[in-house]
Scaffold this active site. Structure first.
Site, PDB file in Angstrom:
ATOM      1  CB  THR A  74      -0.898  -0.018   1.250  1.00  0.00           C
ATOM      2  OG1 THR A  74      -1.676  -1.207   1.193  1.00  0.00           O
ATOM      3  CG2 THR A  74      -1.813   1.181   1.295  1.00  0.00           C
ATOM      4  CG  LEU A 105      -5.419  -9.819   0.715  1.00  0.00           C
ATOM      5  CD1 LEU A 105      -4.240 -10.777   0.820  1.00  0.00           C
ATOM      6  CD2 LEU A 105      -6.534 -10.430  -0.100  1.00  0.00           C
ATOM      7  CB  CYS A 215      -4.882  -1.381   6.900  1.00  0.00           C
ATOM      8  SG  CYS A 215      -3.862  -2.703   6.279  1.00  0.00           S
TER       9      CYS A 215
HETATM   10  C1  UDX Z   1      -8.394  -3.546   6.466  1.00  0.00           C
HETATM   11  C2  UDX Z   1      -9.224  -3.551   5.175  1.00  0.00           C
HETATM   12  O1  UDX Z   1     -10.539  -4.041   5.454  1.00  0.00           O
HETATM   13  C3  UDX Z   1      -8.552  -4.368   4.102  1.00  0.00           C
HETATM   14  O2  UDX Z   1      -9.288  -4.272   2.888  1.00  0.00           O
HETATM   15  C4  UDX Z   1      -7.137  -3.839   3.899  1.00  0.00           C
HETATM   16  O3  UDX Z   1      -6.452  -4.611   2.933  1.00  0.00           O
HETATM   17  C5  UDX Z   1      -6.370  -3.855   5.210  1.00  0.00           C
HETATM   18  O4  UDX Z   1      -7.096  -3.104   6.185  1.00  0.00           O
HETATM   19  P1  UDX Z   1      -7.969  -5.184   8.518  1.00  0.00           P
HETATM   20  O5  UDX Z   1      -7.223  -4.040   9.106  1.00  0.00           O
HETATM   21  O6  UDX Z   1      -7.350  -6.514   8.533  1.00  0.00           O
HETATM   22  O7  UDX Z   1      -8.366  -4.858   6.989  1.00  0.00           O
HETATM   23  O8  UDX Z   1      -9.314  -5.341   9.336  1.00  0.00           O
HETATM   24  P2  UDX Z   1     -10.842  -4.904   9.177  1.00  0.00           P
HETATM   25  O9  UDX Z   1     -11.673  -6.113   9.259  1.00  0.00           O
HETATM   26  O10 UDX Z   1     -11.047  -4.035   8.014  1.00  0.00           O
HETATM   27  O11 UDX Z   1     -11.051  -4.069  10.537  1.00  0.00           O
HETATM   28  C6  UDX Z   1     -10.294  -2.913  10.826  1.00  0.00           C
HETATM   29  C7  UDX Z   1     -10.792  -2.288  12.103  1.00  0.00           C
HETATM   30  O12 UDX Z   1     -12.108  -1.778  11.936  1.00  0.00           O
HETATM   31  C8  UDX Z   1     -10.861  -3.242  13.299  1.00  0.00           C
HETATM   32  O13 UDX Z   1     -10.446  -2.579  14.460  1.00  0.00           O
HETATM   33  C9  UDX Z   1     -12.335  -3.599  13.383  1.00  0.00           C
HETATM   34  O14 UDX Z   1     -12.738  -3.964  14.680  1.00  0.00           O
HETATM   35  C10 UDX Z   1     -12.960  -2.288  12.958  1.00  0.00           C
HETATM   36  N1  UDX Z   1     -14.321  -2.450  12.412  1.00  0.00           N
HETATM   37  C11 UDX Z   1     -14.527  -3.099  11.247  1.00  0.00           C
HETATM   38  C12 UDX Z   1     -15.384  -1.884  13.095  1.00  0.00           C
HETATM   39  O15 UDX Z   1     -15.218  -1.295  14.168  1.00  0.00           O
HETATM   40  N2  UDX Z   1     -16.640  -1.987  12.555  1.00  0.00           N
HETATM   41  C13 UDX Z   1     -16.885  -2.625  11.387  1.00  0.00           C
HETATM   42  O16 UDX Z   1     -18.049  -2.671  10.961  1.00  0.00           O
HETATM   43  C14 UDX Z   1     -15.793  -3.210  10.712  1.00  0.00           C
END
Ligand code: UDX
Length: 436
Positions: A74, A105, A215
């Protein structure tokens, strides 16, 4: 999860091999993927691209025949241009093409997200290279993944913009959850109702603690930094970063209120400390702010996380890792459900909480408030109003016919943050007027 098995399977089938010999690896490959980290620079919002540039230099020293160099890391928009410049200092541009192919991902879901992606984005203006990459991804496209070919800069920006948008969606619903708590609305109803609008969509509308991980925090900062460099003010993303930072403290303050300001010597349990389930990743997890803060106020913290003990808390006195839920909850005054691991979704608290007045603060809304309340525990969650006192009579005697009293029956409730302050629920349906 599942990566070990997948790697072993393909290694055995000789579709995957490993080497530490970079020049050999480059020589034998037609397509080279750059997949290195781009963390935030110290004391800055900018992404640290040193690993990308190091790899670019190494590649430039080893190219003998044409290579497609695909950047999966990224990176801020225009990084592909910089990689191209570095390599072209040593090698003719005819011998290589730099392409952007961002990955989307999620941690813990990476294999699923790879095999069933919503879209594959390829950033190149070279038709021949585009066709080669399209054929590389053909098995995924045939399963329904949308294929997007755009400019290299366009692909780079799609990645950052997507992450910043998802972070915005989460912060938006988190702020609305604060409003729900004050107005007696269930945030889950709001998310559901909003999500049914196809223009909005129901994903990433789960209210909870501040978003964390490697991320969203990093990429929101980096896109702001990039925009600043191009003299563009991304004021919305800046607000999202601020709102998310403030949320960590807001929830910690709420814990203080739940415990009526008496934190000292209270036993507080954290169930889950990672930023999300199915990962051992602690990066930017809100527990990193909450635990030290509550610990500093004199509470004794025990935590359990299925991914094990965390080095981040080892130096803190009175913060202890427990090997299971039961041990972590023993003698607890307050249990904070921080991460939505599967095993936290069906706990029988009446079997593990021995203190009569134990409280539960569910940051992931895993439980039904009524169900927990019926078991005799005080339950607090995110964006949901908790009623303690319903139906308290208030009388007013003005304007009543002689001999009769005008009675206002109102539901009186108190908010978790203000346990001593009563408020009359103002919805017409909850207030009844009558003569007695
Ligand atoms: C993220 C992106 O989704 C992904 O596409 C990118 O490649 C990398 O960053 P990731 O960081 O692994 O992925 O986790 P993700 O499931 O997106 O959750 C990130 C944060 O948001 C977590 O702290 C999660 O608890 C929070 N979250 C997610 C919420 O609070 N509410 C939601 O509805 C979804």
């Amino acid at each position: 999860p599942g990566l070990n098995e997948l790697a072993k399977k393909n290694f055995k089938a000789k579709r995957l091999s490993f080497t530490t010999n970079i020049s050999d690896a480059i020589k034998k490959s037609n397509i080279i993927f750059i997949c290195v980290g781009t963390p935030t620079k110290k004391n800055s919002y900018a992404a640290d691209l040193s690993q990308i540039f190091t790899v670019a230099k190494i590649i430039s020293k080893n190219i003998k025949s044409h290579k497609i160099i695909v950047n999966k890391s990224t990176v801020p928009v225009t990084t592909g241009d910089k990689v191209e410049n570095i390599i072209s200092k040593k090698i003719s541009k005819k011998l290589f093409s730099v392409v952007s192919n961002p990955e989307f991902l999620r941690e813990g879901e990476a294999i699923r997200d790879f095999i069933y992606p919503d879209r594959i984005v390829i950033g190149t203006s070279n038709k021949k290279i585009n066709n080669i990459l399209k054929s590389l991804y053909a098995p995924l496209i045939s399963k329904g993944a949308k294929y997007v070919n755009t400019s290299r800069r366009g692909a780079e920006l799609i990645k950052y913009s997507s992450n910043a948008f998802l972070a915005t969606k989460i912060s938006y619903i988190n702020e609305l959850a604060n409003l729900c708590e004050k107005t007696g609305v269930d945030i889950k109803d709001v998310s559901f109702g909003m999500g049914l609008d196809q223009r909005i969509g129901d994903r990433f509308l789960r209210a909870g603690p501040a978003y964390g991980g490697s991320c969203f925090p990093k990429d929101t900062r980096a896109i702001v930094d990039t925009a600043n460099n191009f003299k563009t003010n991304l004021s919305i993303v800046k607000s999202v970063i601020k709102s998310n930072d403030q949320r960590k403290l807001l929830l910690t303050k709420r814990v203080e209120k739940i415990l009526k300001g008496k934190i000292k010597n209270k036993n507080i349990t954290f169930l889950g400390v990672t930023f999300k389930p199915n990962t051992d990743d602690m990066r930017e997890s809100s527990s990193l702010i909450m635990i030290p803060f509550l610990n500093k106020l004199g509470s004794k913290i025990r935590y359990y996380d299925p991914s094990g003990e965390k080095k981040e808390f080892k130096h803190l006195k009175n913060v202890k890792f427990c090997k299971n839920i039961k041990m972590a909850c023993y003698d607890s005054d307050l249990v904070i459900i921080h991460t939505e691991w599967e095993e936290f979704k069906a706990i029988d608290f009446s079997k593990i909480l021995n203190k009569k007045n134990a409280k539960i603060y569910d940051l992931r809304n895993l439980y039904s408030p009524n169900l927990i309340k019926n078991k005799g525990f005080k339950y607090y969650s995110i964006g949901r109003w908790v009623f303690y006192f319903i139906s308290k009579m208030a009388s007013i005697s003005t304007a009543a016919p002689k001999g009769k009293e005008f009675v206002l029956t109102a539901a009186l409730a108190c908010l978790p943050e203000f346990p001593n302050k009563f408020e009359i629920i103002s919805e017409a349906g909850l207030i009844t007027l009558g003569w007695s």
